[in-house]
Design an enzyme around this catalytic site. Structure first.
Site, short mmCIF file in Angstrom:
data_model
loop_
_atom_site.label_atom_id
_atom_site.label_comp_id
_atom_site.label_asym_id
_atom_site.label_seq_id
_atom_site.Cartn_x
_atom_site.Cartn_y
_atom_site.Cartn_z
N ASP A 72 8.85 11.54 6.18
CA ASP A 72 7.85 12.34 5.47
C ASP A 72 7.38 13.54 6.30
O ASP A 72 7.70 13.66 7.48
CB ASP A 72 6.65 11.46 5.07
CG ASP A 72 6.17 10.56 6.22
OD1 ASP A 72 6.51 10.84 7.38
OD2 ASP A 72 5.45 9.59 5.95
N ASN A 141 -3.56 0.46 4.78
CA ASN A 141 -3.64 0.14 3.35
C ASN A 141 -2.29 -0.32 2.79
O ASN A 141 -2.12 -0.43 1.58
CB ASN A 141 -4.16 1.35 2.55
CG ASN A 141 -3.23 2.55 2.65
OD1 ASN A 141 -2.19 2.49 3.29
ND2 ASN A 141 -3.59 3.64 1.99
N HIS A 143 0.64 1.29 3.16
CA HIS A 143 1.60 2.34 2.78
C HIS A 143 2.82 2.33 3.71
O HIS A 143 2.75 1.93 4.87
CB HIS A 143 0.95 3.72 2.68
CG HIS A 143 0.61 4.43 3.95
ND1 HIS A 143 -0.57 5.11 4.12
CD2 HIS A 143 1.29 4.61 5.10
CE1 HIS A 143 -0.61 5.66 5.32
NE2 HIS A 143 0.52 5.37 5.94
N GLU A 148 1.54 5.64 -1.02
CA GLU A 148 0.23 5.00 -1.02
C GLU A 148 0.19 3.87 -2.06
O GLU A 148 1.07 3.79 -2.94
CB GLU A 148 -0.84 6.04 -1.38
CG GLU A 148 -0.92 7.21 -0.40
CD GLU A 148 -1.68 6.86 0.88
OE1 GLU A 148 -1.72 5.69 1.30
OE2 GLU A 148 -2.24 7.81 1.48
#
Ligand code: GLP
Length: 256
Positions: A72, A141, A143, A148
Site C-alpha cells: 500500500d 483493528n 486491518h 479496514e
C-alpha cells in the site's frame, strides 16, 4: 472456500519474531521458491528488514533476483516525503540491499488517475506471475494492508478511506498533523491470492486483533480473518500479541 488453521508460532519478543521471519524469508529466497515477494510497512517490519539487510551484507542472502510488491501507499503523499511508504522502503530495505529498485513496486499514491493506477498494479502482479510470499503486519483493528474493517473479501487494489483509528495510529509519521484520509491498497482478494502468507504481530495492542483473526468469526469485521480461507498462512506473534488467544492452538504452543 474451506476454512484452514494458520500455523501459529509464539515467540518471546519482537527480536525473536523478526529473526524467525527473516530466516523463513531468506530460506525461501535462497532455495528459489520465492521470486516475487510481497512487502509490508509499519514499525513491526523494521527489525525484520534490519535482519534481511544484515544477511545481505554478510553475503548469506541476495535479493538481486527478486521482484517485490508493496501492499500500500498513502494517497497524496509524495515519494520524497519521509512519511511516504516509498521513503520507508528506501530507508529500511531498498537503499540497503541489492533488491533492484526497478523491480520493487509500490503503488503510486500521486497518480492522477488512481483507479487506473490500481488496475495497472494488479496487472503488474499478474505479469510477474503472482506473489509467492506475502509478508503482512496487522492493524489493531484487524486491518491488513489498508483494508479496514468492512472491506469486501473479494476486493482488489483500490483507493480506500482510512479509519480514524488507523489515522490516529499512524499520526506520529505526520508531525504537521496532516494524516492522509485515503490510501491505495492491495485488496483482500489480491492478498489471499499470494501462494504463501507470513503475518507478524508484536505487542499487547495487537492481542485483540490476533484473537479475532484466529478465533473469531470469519468476517469483514476483522479483515485478517480472511486469512483463514488460505491454506498456507503462518502467523508469528510475540507473547503479548498472543495473550488473548485461548483456543487449542495457543494451548499447544504454550505447552511446547
Ligand atoms: C499500517 C500498514 C499495515 C501495517 C499496520 C501495522 O498502517 N498499512 O500494512 O501492517 O498498519 O503497523 P505497525 O507495524 O506499525 O503496527
Amino acid at each position: 472456500m474451506s476454512e484452514h488453521q494458520p500455523l501459529l508460532e509464539i515467540v518471546a519478543d519482537a527480536g525473536a519474531a523478526a529473526s524467525r521471519a527473516a530466516e523463513i524469508i531468506a530460506a525461501r529466497v535462497v532455495s528459489g521458491r520465492v521470486k516475487v515477494l510481497g512487502l509490508a510497512t509499519g514499525g513491526t517490519m523494521v527489525p525484520l528488514y534490519a535482519n534481511l539487510v544484515a544477511a545481505v551484507r554478510a553475503r548469506r542472502l541476495s535479493l538481486g533476483g527478486l521482484t517485490s510488491f508493496n501492499l500500500d501507499e498513502y494517497v497524496g503523499v509524495a515519494p520524497r516525503l519521509p512519511a511516504s511508504f516509498h521513503a520507508y522502503m528506501r530507508q529500511h530495505l531498498l537503499g540497503e540491499t541489492d533488491l533492484d529498485p526497478a523491480r520493487a513496486h509500490i503503488p503510486d499514491g500521486m497518480a492522477p488517475d488512481l483507479a487506473a493506477e490500481a488496475s495497472r498494479y494488479e496487472m503488474a502482479i499478474a505479469r510477474a506471475g503472482g506473489i509467492d510470499l506475502q509478508v503482512l503486519g496487522i492493524g489493531s483493528n484487524g486491518h491488513i494492508g489498508f483494508n479496514e474493517p468492512g472491506s469486501d473479501f473479494g476486493s482488489r487494489t483500490r483507493v480506500v478511506g482510512l479509519s480514524e483509528a488507523t489515522r490516529r495510529a499512524n499520526a506520529a509519521e505526520f508531525p504537521d498533523g496532516a494524516v492522509p484520509e485515503q490510501a491505495l491498497t492491495m485488496g483482500i482478494a489480491t492478498i489471499i491470492e499470494a501462494r504463501e502468507i507470513l503475518l507478524l504481530a508484536i505487542g499487547a495492542k495487537k492481542a485483540g486483533a490476533i484473537a479475532a483473526a484466529i478465533e473469531g468469526p470469519i468476517s469483514p469485521d476483522c479483515p485478517a480473518s480472511a486469512l483463514r480461507l488460505h491454506a498456507q498462512v503462518r502467523i508469528i506473534c510475540d507473547k503479548a500479541a498472543a495473550s488473548k488467544l485461548d483456543g487449542p492452538q495457543a494451548d499447544i504452543r504454550r505447552r511446547a
